[in-house]
Write an enzyme that holds these catalytic residues in place. Structure first.
Site, mmCIF file in Angstrom:
data_model
loop_
_atom_site.group_PDB
_atom_site.id
_atom_site.type_symbol
_atom_site.label_atom_id
_atom_site.label_comp_id
_atom_site.label_asym_id
_atom_site.label_seq_id
_atom_site.Cartn_x
_atom_site.Cartn_y
_atom_site.Cartn_z
ATOM 1 N N ASN A 7 5.833 -6.537 5.671
ATOM 2 C CA ASN A 7 5.471 -5.443 4.765
ATOM 3 C C ASN A 7 6.107 -5.706 3.394
ATOM 4 O O ASN A 7 7.330 -5.817 3.281
ATOM 5 C CB ASN A 7 5.977 -4.127 5.372
ATOM 6 C CG ASN A 7 5.627 -2.923 4.517
ATOM 7 O OD1 ASN A 7 5.798 -2.946 3.303
ATOM 8 N ND2 ASN A 7 5.146 -1.871 5.131
ATOM 9 N N HIS A 10 8.237 -2.988 -0.625
ATOM 10 C CA HIS A 10 9.467 -2.807 -1.399
ATOM 11 C C HIS A 10 9.648 -3.854 -2.484
ATOM 12 O O HIS A 10 10.465 -3.661 -3.391
ATOM 13 C CB HIS A 10 10.672 -2.690 -0.473
ATOM 14 C CG HIS A 10 10.619 -1.413 0.308
ATOM 15 N ND1 HIS A 10 10.493 -0.180 -0.304
ATOM 16 C CD2 HIS A 10 10.615 -1.168 1.633
ATOM 17 C CE1 HIS A 10 10.431 0.762 0.620
ATOM 18 N NE2 HIS A 10 10.501 0.180 1.801
ATOM 19 N N HIS A 52 1.074 -0.733 2.039
ATOM 20 C CA HIS A 52 0.762 0.694 2.104
ATOM 21 C C HIS A 52 0.364 1.151 0.709
ATOM 22 O O HIS A 52 1.204 1.205 -0.191
ATOM 23 C CB HIS A 52 2.011 1.450 2.598
ATOM 24 C CG HIS A 52 1.785 2.910 2.812
ATOM 25 N ND1 HIS A 52 2.774 3.745 3.256
ATOM 26 C CD2 HIS A 52 0.697 3.691 2.647
ATOM 27 C CE1 HIS A 52 2.301 4.975 3.367
ATOM 28 N NE2 HIS A 52 1.044 4.960 2.995
ATOM 29 N N ARG A 54 -0.138 4.021 -1.143
ATOM 30 C CA ARG A 54 0.130 5.456 -1.025
ATOM 31 C C ARG A 54 -0.681 6.245 -2.045
ATOM 32 O O ARG A 54 -0.991 5.744 -3.129
ATOM 33 C CB ARG A 54 1.616 5.733 -1.276
ATOM 34 C CG ARG A 54 2.557 5.200 -0.205
ATOM 35 C CD ARG A 54 3.979 5.557 -0.601
ATOM 36 N NE ARG A 54 4.091 6.986 -0.824
ATOM 37 C CZ ARG A 54 4.477 7.866 0.107
ATOM 38 N NH1 ARG A 54 4.856 7.453 1.291
ATOM 39 N NH2 ARG A 54 4.536 9.151 -0.167
ATOM 40 N N ARG A 58 3.428 4.994 -5.446
ATOM 41 C CA ARG A 58 4.820 4.799 -5.849
ATOM 42 C C ARG A 58 5.247 3.335 -5.829
ATOM 43 O O ARG A 58 6.170 2.960 -6.521
ATOM 44 C CB ARG A 58 5.770 5.664 -5.042
ATOM 45 C CG ARG A 58 6.086 5.192 -3.659
ATOM 46 C CD ARG A 58 7.304 5.908 -3.097
ATOM 47 N NE ARG A 58 7.042 7.322 -2.874
ATOM 48 C CZ ARG A 58 7.487 8.000 -1.812
ATOM 49 N NH1 ARG A 58 8.215 7.412 -0.899
ATOM 50 N NH2 ARG A 58 7.220 9.279 -1.675
ATOM 51 N N GLU A 79 -1.948 -0.053 5.370
ATOM 52 C CA GLU A 79 -1.467 1.260 5.812
ATOM 53 C C GLU A 79 -2.050 2.296 4.870
ATOM 54 O O GLU A 79 -2.008 2.109 3.646
ATOM 55 C CB GLU A 79 0.058 1.323 5.745
ATOM 56 C CG GLU A 79 0.735 0.497 6.798
ATOM 57 C CD GLU A 79 2.252 0.599 6.678
ATOM 58 O OE1 GLU A 79 2.765 1.354 5.849
ATOM 59 O OE2 GLU A 79 2.918 -0.116 7.430
ATOM 60 N N THR A 110 6.674 15.141 15.572
ATOM 61 C CA THR A 110 8.112 15.435 15.718
ATOM 62 C C THR A 110 9.034 14.417 15.045
ATOM 63 O O THR A 110 9.925 14.760 14.293
ATOM 64 C CB THR A 110 8.485 15.497 17.222
ATOM 65 O OG1 THR A 110 7.336 15.860 17.942
ATOM 66 C CG2 THR A 110 9.618 16.441 17.471
ATOM 67 N N GLU A 160 0.875 1.705 16.697
ATOM 68 C CA GLU A 160 2.164 1.169 16.262
ATOM 69 C C GLU A 160 3.197 2.239 16.570
ATOM 70 O O GLU A 160 3.144 3.342 16.021
ATOM 71 C CB GLU A 160 2.145 0.857 14.759
ATOM 72 C CG GLU A 160 3.491 0.310 14.276
ATOM 73 C CD GLU A 160 3.470 -0.193 12.836
ATOM 74 O OE1 GLU A 160 2.414 -0.700 12.381
ATOM 75 O OE2 GLU A 160 4.509 -0.078 12.171
ATOM 76 N N HIS A 200 9.204 0.091 11.767
ATOM 77 C CA HIS A 200 10.008 1.005 10.935
ATOM 78 C C HIS A 200 11.493 0.874 11.293
ATOM 79 O O HIS A 200 11.887 1.117 12.427
ATOM 80 C CB HIS A 200 9.595 2.474 11.057
ATOM 81 C CG HIS A 200 10.017 3.260 9.853
ATOM 82 N ND1 HIS A 200 9.201 3.451 8.753
ATOM 83 C CD2 HIS A 200 11.206 3.820 9.528
ATOM 84 C CE1 HIS A 200 9.869 4.132 7.834
ATOM 85 N NE2 HIS A 200 11.083 4.356 8.288
#
Ligand code: PXP
Length: 250
Positions: A7, A10, A52, A54, A58, A79, A110, A160, A200
């Site tokens: 991924n 970042h 991802h 978004r 961002r 993603e 949750t 996933e 993650h």
């Protein structure tokens, strides 16, 4: 052999910290370039690149995704939020897979995975659109029996499992309980015919445990790999800058 999806979000986070809103106008190198990083990751053995896009943009920008589509040699796993706008984007891009992730509070279950149970029809619509287009769908869910059953019922070929709660508990008393939940989830998902991925919070320490998850097909790892790249690359980066500053001495 467990596959690795790298991924690169970042890398774009670091770029945006300096160049947000300037990417097109700076003229010089806009760095670091997540697409270049993806290419290097593939050269080192990444089995796929995960990004991802978004809604708040961002980190990854649309331009990054289009450029990656042109150069990727492995697979793109996009993603995305479960929205009509992102569905249209994915259908036009044609990544090999999409991973549906929550972006707003009401979509979160949750522990932080996608609440498939609570928004079955919304997820079903995206799954069907992707299936018709030949794009694999992965649902990023908690290792929760109801979420896994709902994912299987919707016909998503992959899930996933969200490893964040286990990763956060890694040095605490709840680690064994969280890992047992992942193990049970992986077994249930596999028995229901789902391909089991996980991601993650996986890092160079806890990967030793997560790789023992039964039936795990692919791990998606971002932050820790980008962090390691910064750490292992700093010496060369400083050496190169000093050489540029003082060319006559070299
Ligand atoms: N999988 C999914 C679905 C994610 O949203 C993320 C975070 O972007 C990851 C994997 C990678 O997490 P990390 O950056 O903590 O390795």
């Amino acid at each position: 052999m467990i596959l690795l999806g790298v991924n690169i979000d970042h890398c774009a986070t670091v770029r945006q910290a300096r160049y947000r809103g300037y990417a097109e106008t700076v003229g010089g190198p806009v760095e670091p370039d997540p697409v270049l990083l993806a290419t290097l990751a593939e050269r080192a053995g990444a089995d796929g690149i995960t990004i991802h896009l978004r809604e708040d943009r961002r980190h990854i920008q649309e331009r990054d995704v289009h450029r990656l589509r042109e150069v990727a040699q492995t697979r793109i796993n996009l993603e995305m939020a479960c929205t009509p706008a992102m569905t249209a984007f994915a259908l036009a891009l044609k990544p090999e897979s999409v991973c549906l992730v929550p972006e707003s509070r009401e979509e979160i279950s949750t522990e932080g995975g996608l609440d498939v149970v609570g928004q079955r029809e919304r997820v079903r619509t995206v799954c069907e659109a992707m299936r018709k287009a030949g794009i694999l769908v992965s649902l990023f869910i908690d290792a929760d029996a109801a979420q896994i059953a709902a994912s299987a019922e919707l016909g998503a070929p992959w899930v996933e499992l969200h490893t964040g709660a286990w990763a956060n508990a890694y040095y605490g008393p709840k680690r064994a309980m969280e890992f047992a939940r992942l193990v049970a989830g992986a077994k249930q998902a596999h028995a229901a015919g789902l391909v089991v991925n996980a991601g993650h919070g996986i890092n160079y320490v806890n990967v030793a445990e997560v790789r023992t998850l039964p039936h795990v097909h692919e791990l998606n790892i971002g932050h820790s790999i980008i962090s390691r790249a910064l750490t292992t690359g700093i010496e060369q980066a400083v050496r190169e800058m000093k050489a540029q500053m003082n060319p006559v001495m070299n």
